[in-house]
Design a protein around this motif. Structure first.
Motif, PDB file in Angstrom:
ATOM      1  N   GLU A   1      -1.096  -1.350  -6.692  1.00  0.00           N
ATOM      2  CA  GLU A   1       0.074  -2.097  -7.170  1.00  0.00           C
ATOM      3  C   GLU A   1       1.357  -1.566  -6.540  1.00  0.00           C
ATOM      4  OE1 GLU A   1      -1.459  -3.427 -11.636  1.00  0.00           O
ATOM      5  OE2 GLU A   1      -0.631  -1.411 -11.300  1.00  0.00           O
ATOM      6  N   VAL A   2       1.450  -0.245  -6.372  1.00  0.00           N
ATOM      7  CA  VAL A   2       2.635   0.336  -5.737  1.00  0.00           C
ATOM      8  C   VAL A   2       2.737  -0.127  -4.284  1.00  0.00           C
ATOM      9  CG1 VAL A   2       3.653   2.503  -4.906  1.00  0.00           C
ATOM     10  CG2 VAL A   2       2.802   2.336  -7.246  1.00  0.00           C
ATOM     11  N   VAL A   3       1.617  -0.089  -3.574  1.00  0.00           N
ATOM     12  CA  VAL A   3       1.627  -0.500  -2.169  1.00  0.00           C
ATOM     13  C   VAL A   3       1.954  -1.989  -2.056  1.00  0.00           C
ATOM     14  CG1 VAL A   3       0.210  -0.733  -0.096  1.00  0.00           C
ATOM     15  CG2 VAL A   3       0.066   1.344  -1.491  1.00  0.00           C
ATOM     16  N   ALA A   4       1.431  -2.801  -2.976  1.00  0.00           N
ATOM     17  CA  ALA A   4       1.695  -4.246  -2.952  1.00  0.00           C
ATOM     18  C   ALA A   4       3.174  -4.559  -3.157  1.00  0.00           C
ATOM     19  CB  ALA A   4       0.856  -4.950  -4.015  1.00  0.00           C
ATOM     20  N   MET A   5       3.934  -3.637  -3.761  1.00  0.00           N
ATOM     21  CA  MET A   5       5.375  -3.852  -3.931  1.00  0.00           C
ATOM     22  C   MET A   5       6.078  -4.037  -2.598  1.00  0.00           C
ATOM     23  SD  MET A   5       6.021  -1.013  -6.922  1.00  0.00           S
ATOM     24  CE  MET A   5       7.804  -1.074  -6.797  1.00  0.00           C
ATOM     25  N   GLY A   6       5.467  -3.533  -1.530  1.00  0.00           N
ATOM     26  CA  GLY A   6       6.061  -3.706  -0.215  1.00  0.00           C
ATOM     27  C   GLY A   6       6.120  -5.146   0.253  1.00  0.00           C
ATOM     28  N   ARG A   7       5.363  -6.036  -0.375  1.00  0.00           N
ATOM     29  CA  ARG A   7       5.395  -7.451  -0.007  1.00  0.00           C
ATOM     30  C   ARG A   7       6.521  -8.215  -0.705  1.00  0.00           C
ATOM     31  NH1 ARG A   7       4.407  -8.521   4.204  1.00  0.00           N
ATOM     32  NH2 ARG A   7       3.987 -10.711   3.736  1.00  0.00           N
ATOM     33  N   SER A   8       7.145  -7.618  -1.724  1.00  0.00           N
ATOM     34  CA  SER A   8       8.121  -8.352  -2.544  1.00  0.00           C
ATOM     35  C   SER A   8       9.318  -8.886  -1.756  1.00  0.00           C
ATOM     36  CB  SER A   8       8.594  -7.486  -3.714  1.00  0.00           C
ATOM     37  OG  SER A   8       9.194  -6.293  -3.257  1.00  0.00           O
ATOM     38  N   PRO A   9       9.834  -8.203  -0.708  1.00  0.00           N
ATOM     39  CA  PRO A   9      10.963  -8.791   0.022  1.00  0.00           C
ATOM     40  C   PRO A   9      10.628 -10.115   0.707  1.00  0.00           C
ATOM     41  CG  PRO A   9      10.764  -6.454   0.515  1.00  0.00           C
ATOM     42  CD  PRO A   9       9.524  -6.846  -0.206  1.00  0.00           C
ATOM     43  N   HIS A  10       9.343 -10.395   0.903  1.00  0.00           N
ATOM     44  CA  HIS A  10       8.919 -11.599   1.606  1.00  0.00           C
ATOM     45  C   HIS A  10       8.484 -12.710   0.644  1.00  0.00           C
ATOM     46  CE1 HIS A  10       8.930  -9.260   5.334  1.00  0.00           C
ATOM     47  NE2 HIS A  10       8.330  -8.308   4.655  1.00  0.00           N
ATOM     48  N   LYS A  11       8.717 -12.501  -0.673  1.00  0.00           N
ATOM     49  CA  LYS A  11       8.204 -13.451  -1.656  1.00  0.00           C
ATOM     50  C   LYS A  11       9.314 -13.867  -2.608  1.00  0.00           C
ATOM     51  CE  LYS A  11       4.043 -12.171  -3.205  1.00  0.00           C
ATOM     52  NZ  LYS A  11       3.087 -12.929  -2.377  1.00  0.00           N
ATOM     53  N   ARG A  12       9.125 -15.001  -3.251  1.00  0.00           N
ATOM     54  CA  ARG A  12      10.036 -15.419  -4.310  1.00  0.00           C
ATOM     55  C   ARG A  12       9.729 -14.631  -5.580  1.00  0.00           C
ATOM     56  NH1 ARG A  12       8.455 -20.240  -1.979  1.00  0.00           N
ATOM     57  NH2 ARG A  12       6.963 -20.594  -3.670  1.00  0.00           N
ATOM     58  N   PHE A  13      10.697 -14.623  -6.492  1.00  0.00           N
ATOM     59  CA  PHE A  13      10.541 -13.872  -7.741  1.00  0.00           C
ATOM     60  C   PHE A  13       9.294 -14.336  -8.490  1.00  0.00           C
ATOM     61  CE2 PHE A  13      11.876 -12.939 -12.219  1.00  0.00           C
ATOM     62  CZ  PHE A  13      11.905 -11.566 -12.087  1.00  0.00           C
ATOM     63  N   TRP A  14       8.429 -13.393  -8.829  1.00  0.00           N
ATOM     64  CA  TRP A  14       7.183 -13.638  -9.576  1.00  0.00           C
ATOM     65  C   TRP A  14       6.163 -14.463  -8.792  1.00  0.00           C
ATOM     66  CZ3 TRP A  14       6.324 -10.212 -12.873  1.00  0.00           C
ATOM     67  CH2 TRP A  14       7.298  -9.755 -13.764  1.00  0.00           C
TER      68      TRP A  14
ATOM     69  N   GLY B   1       1.262  15.340  -4.666  1.00  0.00           N
ATOM     70  CA  GLY B   1       2.422  14.991  -3.860  1.00  0.00           C
ATOM     71  C   GLY B   1       2.032  14.401  -2.517  1.00  0.00           C
ATOM     72  N   GLY B   2       1.011  14.970  -1.882  1.00  0.00           N
ATOM     73  CA  GLY B   2       0.574  14.457  -0.593  1.00  0.00           C
ATOM     74  C   GLY B   2      -0.026  13.077  -0.680  1.00  0.00           C
ATOM     75  N   GLU B   3      -0.800  12.832  -1.740  1.00  0.00           N
ATOM     76  CA  GLU B   3      -1.387  11.502  -1.938  1.00  0.00           C
ATOM     77  C   GLU B   3      -0.309  10.464  -2.191  1.00  0.00           C
ATOM     78  OE1 GLU B   3      -5.645  13.001  -3.905  1.00  0.00           O
ATOM     79  OE2 GLU B   3      -3.900  12.606  -5.172  1.00  0.00           O
ATOM     80  N   ARG B   4       0.706  10.828  -2.977  1.00  0.00           N
ATOM     81  CA  ARG B   4       1.820   9.900  -3.223  1.00  0.00           C
ATOM     82  C   ARG B   4       2.533   9.566  -1.918  1.00  0.00           C
ATOM     83  NH1 ARG B   4       2.967  13.049  -7.803  1.00  0.00           N
ATOM     84  NH2 ARG B   4       4.710  14.060  -6.740  1.00  0.00           N
ATOM     85  N   GLN B   5       2.727  10.600  -1.079  1.00  0.00           N
ATOM     86  CA  GLN B   5       3.447  10.379   0.169  1.00  0.00           C
ATOM     87  C   GLN B   5       2.703   9.397   1.065  1.00  0.00           C
ATOM     88  OE1 GLN B   5       6.287  11.537   0.080  1.00  0.00           O
ATOM     89  NE2 GLN B   5       7.157  11.870   2.097  1.00  0.00           N
ATOM     90  N   ARG B   6       1.388   9.535   1.139  1.00  0.00           N
ATOM     91  CA  ARG B   6       0.609   8.623   1.971  1.00  0.00           C
ATOM     92  C   ARG B   6       0.648   7.206   1.399  1.00  0.00           C
ATOM     93  NH1 ARG B   6      -4.997  10.937   2.234  1.00  0.00           N
ATOM     94  NH2 ARG B   6      -4.351  12.557   0.796  1.00  0.00           N
ATOM     95  N   ALA B   7       0.618   7.092   0.073  1.00  0.00           N
ATOM     96  CA  ALA B   7       0.701   5.765  -0.538  1.00  0.00           C
ATOM     97  C   ALA B   7       2.050   5.107  -0.242  1.00  0.00           C
ATOM     98  CB  ALA B   7       0.480   5.863  -2.046  1.00  0.00           C
ATOM     99  N   LEU B   8       3.114   5.892  -0.219  1.00  0.00           N
ATOM    100  CA  LEU B   8       4.435   5.338   0.072  1.00  0.00           C
ATOM    101  C   LEU B   8       4.552   4.891   1.522  1.00  0.00           C
ATOM    102  CD1 LEU B   8       6.654   7.808  -1.973  1.00  0.00           C
ATOM    103  CD2 LEU B   8       6.084   5.451  -2.553  1.00  0.00           C
ATOM    104  N   VAL B   9       3.882   5.599   2.419  1.00  0.00           N
ATOM    105  CA  VAL B   9       3.832   5.136   3.806  1.00  0.00           C
ATOM    106  C   VAL B   9       3.082   3.810   3.877  1.00  0.00           C
ATOM    107  CG1 VAL B   9       2.943   5.621   6.115  1.00  0.00           C
ATOM    108  CG2 VAL B   9       4.054   7.435   4.802  1.00  0.00           C
ATOM    109  N   ALA B  10       1.991   3.674   3.111  1.00  0.00           N
ATOM    110  CA  ALA B  10       1.248   2.412   3.080  1.00  0.00           C
ATOM    111  C   ALA B  10       2.131   1.283   2.554  1.00  0.00           C
ATOM    112  CB  ALA B  10      -0.002   2.553   2.206  1.00  0.00           C
ATOM    113  N   ARG B  11       2.943   1.557   1.531  1.00  0.00           N
ATOM    114  CA  ARG B  11       3.859   0.535   1.009  1.00  0.00           C
ATOM    115  C   ARG B  11       4.843   0.089   2.089  1.00  0.00           C
ATOM    116  NH1 ARG B  11       7.844   2.064  -3.863  1.00  0.00           N
ATOM    117  NH2 ARG B  11       8.813   3.248  -2.169  1.00  0.00           N
TER     118      ARG B  11
END
Length: 271
Positions: free
Chosen positions: A93-106, A139-149
């Motif tokens: 779900e965190v990584v999927a947030m990276g798609r929000s700039p390309h989508k309409r609200f909801w 911390g390292g796992e979070r960092q990799r997930a944020l790169v994926a986002r």
């Protein structure tokens, strides 16, 4: 997507944290910010990606100033030092947030969105953590997930603040190799000068909020500059396998001497 920062300053509480910084990154170039703690690296990055409003100067991405938050998010993806979402979201779900700039609200995720998320999770090595709660990661796992986002955001400019924090050496190398291979323009702050020398096309050295040196790593990373900016003795050679500058820190009197001088007496050099 080229980046141009022009005479950018940021002041708060009567203190200037970033002082008339000018820098550029050509399309597809990886540019590093280095400097000691408190030199202004994170503040400068925050001005570039828009969470702080500069006191003076401007930031141009692909030749234009970005005015709206959504427009900025379509062009620039960020990886903070140790991001937390504040919500009990899964990694997917965190990584999927990276798609929000390309989508309409909801607007719901499409099959194409889900495929991009899965591919990004796999590329940074956290696909097996996709259903784990993000706050429970190391911390390292979070960092990799944020790169994926950031990857699923499909930006032209990627801004990373200490992306190798908390990562073991394998993932430090993997993440920076991945970033270099994306084809994006990359601006990243790094503490590790040897990683910066190997992975960055050019470096900007910050000290006291100002740029005191800039250029290719081989020109910037000199023993004299490290003594003046970091207050340490160092031997700078050329690695025989990579051809990149290699910094070896040395115990000795230079550290104590440099740090004992008043700040106003420490000279800086611009390349």
């Amino acid at each position: 997507m080229p980046l141009q920062v022009e005479s950018l300053s940021y002041a708060t509480g009567g203190r200037t944290l970033v002082d008339a910084v000018t820098l550029h990154a050509a399309a597809g170039e990886t540019v590093g910010l280095v400097g000691p703690n408190g030199s202004g690296k994170t503040t400068l990055l925050r001005c570039v990606y828009g969470t702080l409003r500069a006191s003076a100067g401007r930031v141009l991405v692909d030749g234009a100033e970005l005015t709206g938050a959504k427009e900025r998010a379509r062009r620039i993806a960020t990886v903070p030092q140790d991001g937390q979402t504040g919500f009990e979201l899964t990694v997917r779900e965190v990584v999927a947030m990276g798609r929000s700039p390309h989508k309409r609200f909801w607007e719901p995720d499409t099959a194409a969105d889900e495929r991009l998320v899965t591919e990004a999770l796999a590329r940074v090595g956290v696909l097996d953590l996709a259903e784990r709660a993000f706050p429970g990661l190391s911390g390292g796992e979070r960092q990799r997930a944020l790169v994926a986002r950031a990857l699923v955001q499909q930006p032209g400019l990627l801004v990373l603040d200490e992306p190798t924090n908390h990562l073991d050496i394998r993932y430090q190398l993997d993440i920076l190799t991945l970033v270099r291979g994306l084809g994006t323009t990359n601006l990243l702050a790094l503490h590790d000068l040897n990683l910066a020398a190997y992975f960055c096309d050019r470096l900007y050295v910050l000290h006291g909020g100002a740029v005191v040196a800039s250029g290719p790593p081989a020109d910037v990373l000199t023993a004299g500059l490290l003594a003046e900016v970091y207050g340490v003795s160092a031997d700078v050679g050329v690695h025989p396998a990579t051809g990149a500058p290699t910094v070896t820190y040395l115990p000795g009197p230079e550290t104590a001497t440099a740090l004992s001088r008043p700040a106003g007496e420490r000279k800086s050099s611009t390349i």
